[in-house]
Design an enzyme around this catalytic site. Sequence first.
Site, PDB file in Angstrom:
ATOM      1  CG  ASP A 271     -36.012   5.370  28.327  1.00 15.62           C
ATOM      2  OD1 ASP A 271     -35.983   4.690  27.290  1.00 15.62           O
ATOM      3  OD2 ASP A 271     -36.207   4.864  29.455  1.00 15.62           O
ATOM      4  CB  CYS A 309     -45.493  24.005  19.249  1.00 15.51           C
ATOM      5  SG  CYS A 309     -43.853  23.240  19.199  1.00 15.51           S
ATOM      6  CB  CYS A 314     -44.583  24.719  15.272  1.00 19.16           C
ATOM      7  SG  CYS A 314     -45.279  23.080  15.649  1.00 19.16           S
TER       8      CYS A 314
END
Length: 376
Positions: A271, A309, A314
């Site tokens: 994380d 991406c 995108c």
Amino acid sequence: MFKLIKTENNARRGEFVTPHGTIQTPAFMNVATCGAIKGAVSALDLKNIKCQVQLCNTYHLHLRPGDENVKALGGLHNFTRWDGPILTDSGGFQVFSLAKLRNIKEEGVTFNSHIDGRKIFMGPEESMTIQSNLGSTIAMAFDECVANPSPYDYTKQSVARTTRWLKRCVAKLSELNSMDSTINRQQMLFGINQGGTYSDLRIDHMKEIAELDLDGYAIGGLAVGEPTEVMYEIIEQVEPYAPKDKIRYLMGVGTPVNILEAVHRGIDLFDCVMPSRNARHGQLFTWEGVRNLNNAKYALDSAPIDERCDCPVCRNFSRAYVRHLLKSGEMLGMRLAVLHNLYFYNNLMEEIRGQLDNGTFEDFYAQQREILGVRI
């Protein structure tokens, strides 16, 4: 609970079964500190960007809106509308990093709220009660986070106290999980390995807490200013003593390259607030490296943030447009940038899992570690 599917050298491919769904590992947890990702991203958005786990902050939610209020509203899953696994940290890191005044005793820590200065006490039992009220899937044990570097003798005393606190967490969570009024009576508990940058303390502590047969094991107290080489060295030294049949979580890490290096060394779970925080300031992660949209060269650039991406941003917006929004202070700019970065992280983890499935991770690791950290 944790099934180790295969390994490639030290890298591990696994599944972690929880009461709120199965996590495919290695995995990155998206940090929703106060129940939402900073940058106007909701739990419903996370569904569209391949998120598996939401992480929420015990300290902040205890201060507001109050963990008892969250419990009254049905727990974090009902409150945030995220139906997958949620991990809550113990509050320990914030107590030690945000509180200007604090007093550490065997019972726990007395500190002043960073919001209004009121005095608060938190110890192992209080942390477990707060996390039980939040109803998270995974609760983290309450530990002491020492600064790096800290004197050896103090670090050794701190590690011993963290172990005693962990045993109190185990007892308290067992009690809470037996109560009819508890939201999630299957709440899991992860212990945290501490010891600063002292390898002997780290190893001894991991050996000791491994005997408690917890649901998972975290390595804490790293990525707090020490050189990355030191962090990698600590992981290598501790890894042989972490239970092979339990999930391993490196707390607060990190960059895409940090993640590649840690997976290479046997870590399963990560994380970090960095992808969302940096996105809000125009720093975007791509398969070519790190792109800073604040640069003037993007003012007329009609290409997507990352041409490799397929995230919603995108697919629909240009570098020039997102840059304009950020420069104009439009919240949409932050939102689009955060969505892209989190998608990139989640997609990176999916790619790592695929490479492990195919037995090609080491080649992928060797190639991408030279690319992902480059500033374009």
